[in-house]
Design a protein around this motif. Structure first.
Motif, PDB file in Angstrom:
ATOM      1  N   ALA A  74     -41.760  10.792  81.864  1.00 34.86           N
ATOM      2  CA  ALA A  74     -42.265  12.033  81.270  1.00 34.86           C
ATOM      3  C   ALA A  74     -42.445  11.778  79.787  1.00 34.86           C
ATOM      4  CB  ALA A  74     -41.273  13.160  81.496  1.00 34.86           C
ATOM      5  N   THR A  75     -43.667  11.558  79.400  1.00 31.70           N
ATOM      6  CA  THR A  75     -43.917  11.323  77.975  1.00 31.70           C
ATOM      7  C   THR A  75     -45.077  12.189  77.526  1.00 31.70           C
ATOM      8  OG1 THR A  75     -45.205   9.427  78.671  1.00 31.70           O
ATOM      9  CG2 THR A  75     -43.061   8.946  77.711  1.00 31.70           C
ATOM     10  N   ASP A  76     -45.128  12.357  76.245  1.00 32.45           N
ATOM     11  CA  ASP A  76     -46.183  13.170  75.672  1.00 32.45           C
ATOM     12  C   ASP A  76     -47.454  12.321  75.573  1.00 32.45           C
ATOM     13  OD1 ASP A  76     -47.669  14.985  74.383  1.00 32.45           O
ATOM     14  OD2 ASP A  76     -46.150  15.488  72.883  1.00 32.45           O
ATOM     15  N   ALA A  77     -48.385  12.570  76.489  1.00 33.84           N
ATOM     16  CA  ALA A  77     -49.539  11.688  76.645  1.00 33.84           C
ATOM     17  C   ALA A  77     -50.377  11.498  75.387  1.00 33.84           C
ATOM     18  CB  ALA A  77     -50.422  12.218  77.768  1.00 33.84           C
ATOM     19  N   PHE A  78     -50.447  12.547  74.561  1.00 30.34           N
ATOM     20  CA  PHE A  78     -51.380  12.483  73.430  1.00 30.34           C
ATOM     21  C   PHE A  78     -50.755  12.002  72.129  1.00 30.34           C
ATOM     22  CE2 PHE A  78     -53.105  15.421  76.530  1.00 30.34           C
ATOM     23  CZ  PHE A  78     -54.353  14.835  76.744  1.00 30.34           C
ATOM     24  N   GLU A  79     -49.445  11.786  72.169  1.00 26.73           N
ATOM     25  CA  GLU A  79     -48.760  11.253  70.976  1.00 26.73           C
ATOM     26  C   GLU A  79     -48.914   9.738  70.939  1.00 26.73           C
ATOM     27  OE1 GLU A  79     -47.423  12.511  68.483  1.00 26.73           O
ATOM     28  OE2 GLU A  79     -46.672  14.523  68.958  1.00 26.73           O
ATOM     29  N   THR A  80     -48.711   9.172  69.743  1.00 28.95           N
ATOM     30  CA  THR A  80     -48.677   7.715  69.670  1.00 28.95           C
ATOM     31  C   THR A  80     -47.251   7.256  70.001  1.00 28.95           C
ATOM     32  OG1 THR A  80     -47.978   7.637  67.366  1.00 28.95           O
ATOM     33  CG2 THR A  80     -50.364   7.707  67.776  1.00 28.95           C
ATOM     34  N   VAL A  81     -47.151   5.993  70.306  1.00 29.82           N
ATOM     35  CA  VAL A  81     -45.845   5.398  70.621  1.00 29.82           C
ATOM     36  C   VAL A  81     -44.899   5.608  69.439  1.00 29.82           C
ATOM     37  CG1 VAL A  81     -44.657   3.198  71.011  1.00 29.82           C
ATOM     38  CG2 VAL A  81     -46.792   3.702  72.229  1.00 29.82           C
ATOM     39  N   TRP A  82     -45.383   5.295  68.263  1.00 30.69           N
ATOM     40  CA  TRP A  82     -44.525   5.399  67.077  1.00 30.69           C
ATOM     41  C   TRP A  82     -44.007   6.835  66.895  1.00 30.69           C
ATOM     42  CZ3 TRP A  82     -42.263   2.088  63.710  1.00 30.69           C
ATOM     43  CH2 TRP A  82     -41.652   2.677  62.581  1.00 30.69           C
ATOM     44  N   ALA A  83     -44.939   7.807  67.004  1.00 33.57           N
ATOM     45  CA  ALA A  83     -44.563   9.204  66.763  1.00 33.57           C
ATOM     46  C   ALA A  83     -43.560   9.692  67.803  1.00 33.57           C
ATOM     47  CB  ALA A  83     -45.805  10.087  66.779  1.00 33.57           C
ATOM     48  N   THR A  84     -43.794   9.345  69.051  1.00 31.96           N
ATOM     49  CA  THR A  84     -42.926   9.878  70.104  1.00 31.96           C
ATOM     50  C   THR A  84     -41.516   9.307  69.996  1.00 31.96           C
ATOM     51  OG1 THR A  84     -43.041  10.602  72.386  1.00 31.96           O
ATOM     52  CG2 THR A  84     -43.389   8.317  72.074  1.00 31.96           C
ATOM     53  N   VAL A  85     -41.431   8.036  69.641  1.00 35.24           N
ATOM     54  CA  VAL A  85     -40.105   7.406  69.533  1.00 35.24           C
ATOM     55  C   VAL A  85     -39.379   7.927  68.279  1.00 35.24           C
ATOM     56  CG1 VAL A  85     -38.883   5.201  69.309  1.00 35.24           C
ATOM     57  CG2 VAL A  85     -40.828   5.383  70.867  1.00 35.24           C
ATOM     58  N   SER A  86     -40.095   8.069  67.189  1.00 33.88           N
ATOM     59  CA  SER A  86     -39.475   8.588  65.958  1.00 33.88           C
ATOM     60  C   SER A  86     -39.009  10.024  66.148  1.00 33.88           C
ATOM     61  CB  SER A  86     -40.467   8.580  64.793  1.00 33.88           C
ATOM     62  OG  SER A  86     -40.992   7.296  64.622  1.00 33.88           O
ATOM     63  N   PHE A  87     -39.836  10.806  66.866  1.00 30.99           N
ATOM     64  CA  PHE A  87     -39.513  12.211  67.100  1.00 30.99           C
ATOM     65  C   PHE A  87     -38.227  12.340  67.908  1.00 30.99           C
ATOM     66  CE2 PHE A  87     -39.986  16.074  69.747  1.00 30.99           C
ATOM     67  CZ  PHE A  87     -40.017  17.017  68.739  1.00 30.99           C
ATOM     68  N   SER A  88     -38.073  11.475  68.904  1.00 32.95           N
ATOM     69  CA  SER A  88     -36.865  11.491  69.735  1.00 32.95           C
ATOM     70  C   SER A  88     -35.605  11.358  68.893  1.00 32.95           C
ATOM     71  CB  SER A  88     -36.887  10.315  70.706  1.00 32.95           C
ATOM     72  OG  SER A  88     -37.380  10.720  71.923  1.00 32.95           O
ATOM     73  N   ARG A  89     -35.654  10.458  67.931  1.00 33.93           N
ATOM     74  CA  ARG A  89     -34.495  10.252  67.064  1.00 33.93           C
ATOM     75  C   ARG A  89     -34.138  11.552  66.336  1.00 33.93           C
ATOM     76  NH1 ARG A  89     -31.671   6.083  64.379  1.00 33.93           N
ATOM     77  NH2 ARG A  89     -30.936   6.782  62.357  1.00 33.93           N
ATOM     78  N   GLY A  90     -35.192  12.220  65.835  1.00 38.17           N
ATOM     79  CA  GLY A  90     -34.990  13.474  65.119  1.00 38.17           C
ATOM     80  C   GLY A  90     -34.324  14.551  65.972  1.00 38.17           C
ATOM     81  N   LEU A  91     -34.624  14.526  67.287  1.00 44.72           N
ATOM     82  CA  LEU A  91     -34.047  15.527  68.193  1.00 44.72           C
ATOM     83  C   LEU A  91     -32.524  15.473  68.218  1.00 44.72           C
ATOM     84  CD1 LEU A  91     -36.296  15.393  71.382  1.00 44.72           C
ATOM     85  CD2 LEU A  91     -36.209  17.175  69.636  1.00 44.72           C
ATOM     86  N   PHE A  92     -31.995  14.306  67.913  1.00 46.62           N
ATOM     87  CA  PHE A  92     -30.538  14.163  67.917  1.00 46.62           C
ATOM     88  C   PHE A  92     -29.953  14.360  66.526  1.00 46.62           C
ATOM     89  CE2 PHE A  92     -31.888  12.109  71.787  1.00 46.62           C
ATOM     90  CZ  PHE A  92     -30.988  12.616  72.699  1.00 46.62           C
ATOM     91  N   GLY A  93     -30.772  14.860  65.627  1.00 44.61           N
ATOM     92  CA  GLY A  93     -30.286  15.169  64.287  1.00 44.61           C
ATOM     93  C   GLY A  93     -30.035  13.952  63.413  1.00 44.61           C
ATOM     94  N   LYS A  94     -30.598  12.809  63.823  1.00 48.58           N
ATOM     95  CA  LYS A  94     -30.396  11.607  63.009  1.00 48.58           C
ATOM     96  C   LYS A  94     -31.496  11.508  61.957  1.00 48.58           C
ATOM     97  CE  LYS A  94     -27.132   9.083  65.299  1.00 48.58           C
ATOM     98  NZ  LYS A  94     -26.456   7.818  65.247  1.00 48.58           N
ATOM     99  N   PRO A  95     -31.161  11.062  60.759  1.00 46.50           N
ATOM    100  CA  PRO A  95     -32.197  10.892  59.732  1.00 46.50           C
ATOM    101  C   PRO A  95     -33.187   9.794  60.136  1.00 46.50           C
ATOM    102  CG  PRO A  95     -30.095   9.963  59.003  1.00 46.50           C
ATOM    103  CD  PRO A  95     -29.825  10.669  60.288  1.00 46.50           C
ATOM    104  N   ALA A  96     -34.424   9.925  59.658  1.00 47.27           N
ATOM    105  CA  ALA A  96     -35.449   8.930  59.998  1.00 47.27           C
ATOM    106  C   ALA A  96     -34.991   7.533  59.601  1.00 47.27           C
ATOM    107  CB  ALA A  96     -36.747   9.282  59.275  1.00 47.27           C
ATOM    108  N   ASP A  97     -35.324   6.554  60.433  1.00 47.97           N
ATOM    109  CA  ASP A  97     -34.959   5.167  60.132  1.00 47.97           C
ATOM    110  C   ASP A  97     -36.071   4.262  60.688  1.00 47.97           C
ATOM    111  OD1 ASP A  97     -33.941   2.640  59.865  1.00 47.97           O
ATOM    112  OD2 ASP A  97     -31.950   3.125  60.655  1.00 47.97           O
ATOM    113  N   PRO A  98     -37.168   4.125  59.912  1.00 49.37           N
ATOM    114  CA  PRO A  98     -38.317   3.353  60.404  1.00 49.37           C
ATOM    115  C   PRO A  98     -37.940   1.917  60.776  1.00 49.37           C
ATOM    116  CG  PRO A  98     -38.865   4.522  58.371  1.00 49.37           C
ATOM    117  CD  PRO A  98     -37.391   4.692  58.580  1.00 49.37           C
ATOM    118  N   ASP A  99     -36.964   1.344  60.078  1.00 49.90           N
ATOM    119  CA  ASP A  99     -36.564  -0.031  60.401  1.00 49.90           C
ATOM    120  C   ASP A  99     -35.996  -0.112  61.811  1.00 49.90           C
ATOM    121  OD1 ASP A  99     -37.378  -0.892  57.988  1.00 49.90           O
ATOM    122  OD2 ASP A  99     -35.367  -1.020  57.083  1.00 49.90           O
ATOM    123  N   HIS A 100     -35.172   0.885  62.149  1.00 53.50           N
ATOM    124  CA  HIS A 100     -34.583   0.881  63.488  1.00 53.50           C
ATOM    125  C   HIS A 100     -35.661   1.064  64.555  1.00 53.50           C
ATOM    126  CE1 HIS A 100     -31.966   1.461  66.868  1.00 53.50           C
ATOM    127  NE2 HIS A 100     -32.521   2.625  67.100  1.00 53.50           N
TER     128      HIS A 100
END
Ligand SMILES: Nc1ncnc2c1ncn2[C@@H]1O[C@H](COP(=O)(O)OP(=O)(O)OP(=O)(O)O)[C@@H](O)[C@H]1O
Ligand SMILES: [Mg+2]
Length: 306
Positions: free
Chosen positions: A88-114
């Protein structure tokens, strides 16, 4: 050692009245790779979904890294990464956006390196700007794994992570799982590829019809249930098994050209058998040994319990 996940007295009856899990007790220890095996409909996904707070249990408790999954849901869930069986993934999002967004859902600060490290480890780096709908099934599954790892969980559930993934990428995924283990992540996976469990798992649990019928160290399991077989190709065919070898319960092939000796791995009679053959001047041209695989063990376990 304190378990990182402690499941006790867990049961689930769905609204339909169907009892999917019965009295499950299971402790998972930090840093282990635990494979949950069982036929379709056994209750694997139900159990994982309960631990991840997606399905409510009917009875019993689950504690994840010290947090009760019902009373302390957010704290428990933030320790857990889940790769669900259903994509179940958001079809119209990019890979980068969807993975980064997931991190945010858990209240973690953005970490592009990770995020970058995770995408590279999953061979998704060159797809980071692609929309999910343009990816193949195996790539989508890897995006799901990247999402599950986005918030650096201590516990990772992989519900059939390699279904539909090609052989080479499967191997890559196994490597990735091992490197996660090396960083201290605990991994619980389900799979229908028994060779995957055999290759990866430290411990194996078998679930059948909602009951956990066995939990065992993989090596111990293979030793306990695994049978070895020794096959000798005879230089001269035999018409029957010599009486002097009766103790070994050998089998002779229909055409008399092969002698087969099935024994358990702790048996030390192989030497005696060789000596017996030598004394009877039974010569052989080839010798093969084989050991039953986890697959055979698994099939016999599930079949043994109607
Ligand atoms: N929402 C639901 N309502 C009613 N029954 C359900 C529901 N979800 C699952 N079940 C039933 O519970 C049983 C266990 O399903 P579950 O998905 O946990 O099995 P599984 O071991 O993950 O199987 P598979 O290997 O096919 O993924 C099945 O008989 C299934 O039909
Ligand atoms: Mg399932």
């Amino acid at each position: 050692m304190q378990p990182i996940i402690s499941i006790s007295g867990l049961g689930k009856r769905y609204a339909s009245g169907f009892k999917a899990l019965t009295n499950i007790d299971l402790d998972i220890y930090p840093g282990e790779i635990f494979a949950l095996l069982g036929p379709n409909g056994a209750g694997k996904t139900t159990m994982i979904n309960i631990v991840c707070g997606i399905v409510n249990p009917t009875e019993g408790t689950v504690v994840a890294d010290g947090h009760d999954i019902r009373k302390d849901y957010r704290a428990a869930r933030s320790k857990i990464g889940l790769v669900p069986q259903e994509l179940a993934t958001d079809a119209f999002e990019t890979v980068w956006a969807t993975v980064s967004f997931s991190r945010g859902l858990f209240g973690k600060p953005a970490d592009p390196d990770h995020i970058a490290k995770t995408l590279k480890a999953l061979s998704l780096w060159d797809k980071k700007d692609s929309k999910i709908l343009t990816l193949s099934g195996g790539m989508k599954r890897r995006v799901m794994i990247a999402k599950a790892l986005s918030h650096e969980p201590k516990i990772l559930f992989l519900d059939e992570p390699t279904a539909g993934v090609d052989v080479e990428l499967r191997r890559g995924m196994w490597e990735m799982v091992r490197s996660l283990q090396a960083t201290g992540v605990t991994v619980i996976l389900t799979t229908h590829y028994i060779d995957e469990a055999e290759e990866m798992a430290d411990r194996i649990g078998v679930i059948n019809k909602g009951e956990l019928v066995l939990v065992e160290d993989k090596t111990a399991l293979m030793n306990k249930f695994g049978k070895k077989q020794l096959t000798l190709n005879l230089r001269t065919r035999l018409t029957s098994i010599p009486a002097k070898l009766a103790d070994f319960r050998l089998e002779l092939s229909a055409d008399g050209s092969e002698l087969v000796y099935a024994f358990d791995p702790h048996d030390d009679k192989v030497g005696a058998l060789m000596k017996g053959l030598n004394e009877l001047h039974i010569d052989f041209t080839d010798i093969r040994t084989s050991q039953s695989s986890l697959e055979e063990i698994f099939v016999s376990l599930v079949r043994a319990r109607p």
